[in-house]
Design a protein around this motif. Structure first.
Motif: not given
Length: 618
Positions: A220, A222, A411, A469
Motif C-alpha cells: 500500500d 499510502n 478509480d 492510492d
C-alpha cells in the motif's frame, strides 16, 4: 413449560365489592401467563430456527484468514503506520485457556506468548505485540437451508464436522465436488479430466467480483517506509524507461518523467504531457528486519528487488518459543512466487491531447498483460504480449467501451488472476466483447523471469495526470502440502532465491512436480475442503484417514460476519478489563486449577461495533 390453562368460566360473571367482574380481576394473571407463553414460544421458534435454518459460530483459528479471522492481535506498524493483523490462536487451547505456564499468582513463566509482528508492508519487526489486546475470532452466521434442499456449490465457505473428530465444527472453503479429481499446482486449482495432464481445467470463481474479495495485500503506497527511504532505500514506485542495458532492472532504468509528492499526509505521483509513454513502475523492494537493523547501526542497506511471494502477514509473528523471522523460527516469508496480481489506483486526468492513452500492465512470467485505455473516446483494449519489449508478438484479447473519456477522476482496478484479465472502473466491472480468459500450458510458461521484479506498470502518453492510492494485491496461493511429503527444504531453498528469478526458476522446475503439485480424489457424496490461509491450514491436503468431507457431515454455508469484534476505547484505546485470561496450573496438592492472569484482559469495556467488517462472506 407453559402452565395448563384453567377451565373456562361460566358465561354469567359476578361482581365483587370493587365493582370489577371476576374476569376483569383475572386479566393481569392472564396477561402474565400470555407473556410467559409468548417467551417460551419465542424460544421454541429460536431453537427451531437454530436447528433447521441458521446458527451462530465463532471462528477459533486463522485457517481462513484473511477472509475470516480467528483469535488475533492488531497493531499499527511503528514505521509505516500500516494496520497489522496477526493470528493469536497459538496462545490458547481449544477451551480458550492460555497455554502458558504461570505461578500461583498468575505471573507468566513461559509458553507461546506473542512477542513481535512482521509488517508485510514495510518489513519492520514490531516489538510491541506482547502488550496488545487479543481479540476473539469473527462471529458468523451459518445458513443450514442451502444444504438441506440443494447441493453445495464450489467455493462456498462451509461449516462441517471433521470426520476424524466429528464433535468439532470446522470451517473451510469447498473447492471440490463429488467424483472429481482436484489438482493443486503452482498455487492454482485444476479440475483433472479422464486424460489427466492433457485435460486439466483451471478453477476460478465465475463472478470476478467475488474473486476480487479474496485478494491479499502486497503493498500500500499510502504507507511507505519513510525512514528507510530517507536512508537510501529505493521507492517502490518510480518513473522508468526501457534501455535494454545489462545489469539494470529487467532492462528498465530510472527516469524523472514522474514526480512524487509526499508531505507525510498526502502522497501522489504526477506526470506532464509527453509524446511517448511515460512509465511509472512498481519494483518489489520489500525490506527485511535486518535492513532496518542496518539502518539503525549505520551500515549499508544493500537493497535488492524480489519476486512477489506468498507471504501471508497474518502468520508473520514470533512467540516466546520461536525467535527469528524465518522458516526455521516459525515465520514463513513465503517461498513461492505469485504472478496473479491486482493493481488498484485513483487517477485524476488533468489534461488530454487527441492521442492520449493510459496503459496498465501486469507481468506474469514470459507474458505481459496490458489494458490500453483511449482517453479520447473511452475505448479499452486488452492485449497479451510475449516476453521482450518489441510488439511483434501481440495478441488482442478483447475490446470494450468505458466511461473513462477525457479529464476527470477515476478509480481503477486491473487484475490478472486465475488465467483471466479483468478491469473495474469506479468499482464497476467492465464487460468486454469477448471472454478475457486464456490458457497457459507447459511449465516453461509458468515460471518467473527478470520482468517479475517489476511486475506492475502504469504509462501515460499525451496526458497530464495525478495518481494516488496505489495498492497491489495478490491471489491466494494454494500450497501442495501433504502429510506424505516434506517440502521444508525445497521451500527454504526457494525463499533464499527470491532475489534471483532465474535461479529460483531452475530450483523450482527441478522439484515442483513432486513438491508443488498434488492430486486429490473425491469420492461419491463427498467434498474437498481447503483453507484460504494455505500456509497455516489443516485441511484436505493434510488429513490422514480421509481427505474429504462426506455429505452427512455438512452443517451449513457461512454467509455473514455479524460481529468481528468490538473496538475498545478510553484508557489509551485499551478500555478497562472486566475478565482476565486464565491459564491452567497446579496447586500445592498437585490438583489442576484455573489461574487468572490479571494483567492480560480477555474482555474490556467500553467498545463500539466494527461496522466495516460486518459483511457477507464470499
Amino acid at each position: 413449560m407453559a402452565k395448563q390453562k384453567s377451565p373456562n368460566r361460566p358465561a354469567g360473571e359476578s361482581t365483587n365489592s370493587t365493582g370489577k367482574s371476576a374476569a376483569e380481576q383475572t386479566r393481569p394473571k392472564e396477561s402474565w401467563r400470555d407473556t410467559i407463553e409468548s417467551i417460551v414460544f419465542a424460544f421454541v421458534l429460536a431453537f427451531l430456527f437454530r436447528t433447521f435454518e441458521a446458527e451462530a459460530f465463532v471462528i477459533p483459528t486463522g485457517s481462513m484468514a484473511p477472509t475470516l479471522r480467528g483469535r488475533h492481535k492488531e497493531c499499527e506498524c511503528e514505521q509505516c503506520g500500516y494496520k497489522i493483523v496477526v493470528g493469536a490462536s497459538d496462545e490458547v487451547d481449544r477451551e480458550g485457556y492460555l497455554k502458558w505456564s504461570v505461578d500461583r499468582k498468575g505471573d507468566y513463566l513461559g509458553g507461546p506468548r506473542l512477542r513481535t509482528a512482521f509488517c508485510p508492508n514495510c518489513g519492520f519487526e514490531n516489538q510491541n505485540l506482547e502488550t496488545k489486546l487479543a481479540f476473539n475470532g469473527d462471529r458468523i452466521l451459518v445458513n443450514k437451508y442451502p444444504y438441506e434442499f440443494g447441493d453445495p456449490q464450489r467455493f462456498d465457505v462451509f461449516v462441517f464436522k471433521w470426520p476424524e473428530e466429528p464433535e468439532t465444527n470446522y470451517i473451510k472453503r469447498l473447492v471440490g465436488l463429488p467424483n472429481e479429481t482436484i489438482r493443486i499446482k503452482q498455487g492454482d486449482l485444476y479440475l483433472v479430466g479422464s486424460q489427466g495432464e492433457r485435460s486439466e481445467e483451471i478453477l476460478r470463481k465465475e463472478d470476478p467480483n467475488k474473486q476480487r474479495r479474496l485478494q491479499i495485500p502486497v503493498y500500500d503506497d499510502n504507507h511507505p517506509p519513510r525512514r528507510l527511504i530517507a536512508g537510501g532505500w529505493p521507492e517502490r514506485w518510480h518513473g522508468m524507461t526501457v534501455t535494454h542495458e545489462d545489469g539494470l532492472l529487467a532492462g528498465w532504468n530510472d527516469t524523472s518523467d514522474w514526480s512524487l509528492t509526499d508531505d507525510g499526509d498526502t502522497r501522489y505521483h504526477t506526470v506532464d504531457v509527453t509524446d511517448e509513454p511515460a512509465w511509472l513502475r512498481y519494483r518489489h523492494y520489500l525490506p527485511r528486519p535486518d535492513h532496518w537493523s542496518n539502518l539503525e547501526a549505520g551500515r549499508p542497506l544493500v537493497p535488492a528487488p524480489r519476486l512477489i511471494s506468498d507471504l501471508c502477514g497474518y502468520n508473520a509473528y514470533t512467540t516466546e518459543q520461536h525467535h527469528g523471522l524465518n522458516l526455521n523460527g516459525g515465520v514463513d516469508y513465503g517461498p513461492f512466487w505469485v504472478g496473479d496480481l491486482t493493481v488498484n489506483l485513483e487517477i485524476e486526468i488533468e489534461e488530454t491531447q487527441p492521442d492520449a492513452e493510459l496503459t496498465i500492465e501486469l507481468v506474469e512470467g514470459v507474458y505481459r498483460y496490458q489494458c490500453r485505455l483511449n482517453l479520447a473516446d473511452g475505448g479499452a483494449t486488452l492485449v497479451e504480449l510475449r516476453s521482450g519489449f518489441e510488439e511483434s508478438d501481440v495478441r488482442e484479447l478483447a475490446r470494450a467501451e468505458t466511461s473513462m473519456n477525457g479529464p476527470g477522476t477515476y478509480d481503477i482496478s486491473f487484475a490478472n488472476v486465475d488465467d483471466r484479465v479483468c478491469l473495474w472502473i469506479d468499482d464497476n466491472l467492465v464487460e468486454f466483447d469477448k471472454p478475457t480468459t486464456y490458457e497457459r500450458k507447459g511449465l516453461a510458461n509458468n515460471v518467473p523471469t527478470q520482468g517479475d521484479l517489476t511486475p506492475v506498470g502504469i504509462a501515460l502518453q499525451g496526458a497530464a495526470a495525478r495518481v494516488e492510492d496505489l495498492v497491489i494485491e495478490r491471489d491466494i496461493y494454494y500450497r501442495a502440502d501433504s502429510d506424505e511429503i516434506s517440502a521444508a527444504g525445497f521451500q527454504r531453498s526457494l525463499s533464499e532465491l527470491l532475489e534471483d528469478p532465474d535461479e529460483w526458476a531452475a530450483v523450482y522446475v527441478e522439484e515442483c512436480l513432486e513438491k508443488d503439485q498434488l492430486d486429490l480424489e473425491i469420492g461419491q457424496d463427498s467434498y474437498l475442503a481447503l483453507g484460504d490461509n494455505s500456509p497455516r491450514s489443516s485441511d484436505s491436503r493434510l488429513w490422514r484417514s480421509t481427505k474429504t468431507v462426506p455429505r452427512e457431515y455438512l452443517v451449513g454455508k457461512a454467509f455473514y460476519i455479524y460481529w468481528p469484534h468490538g473496538i475498545p476505547f478510553m484508557n489509551n484505546g485499551r478500555g478497562y478489563g472486566v475478565w482476565s485470561h486464565h491459564a491452567i496450573s497446579r496447586d500445592q496438592q498437585g490438583r489442576t486449577v484455573s489461574i487468572p492472569v490479571d494483567d492480560y484482559p480477555k474482555y474490556t469495556v467500553p467498545f463500539y461495533p466494527q461496522i466495516g467488517r460486518m459483511q457477507r462472506i464470499r
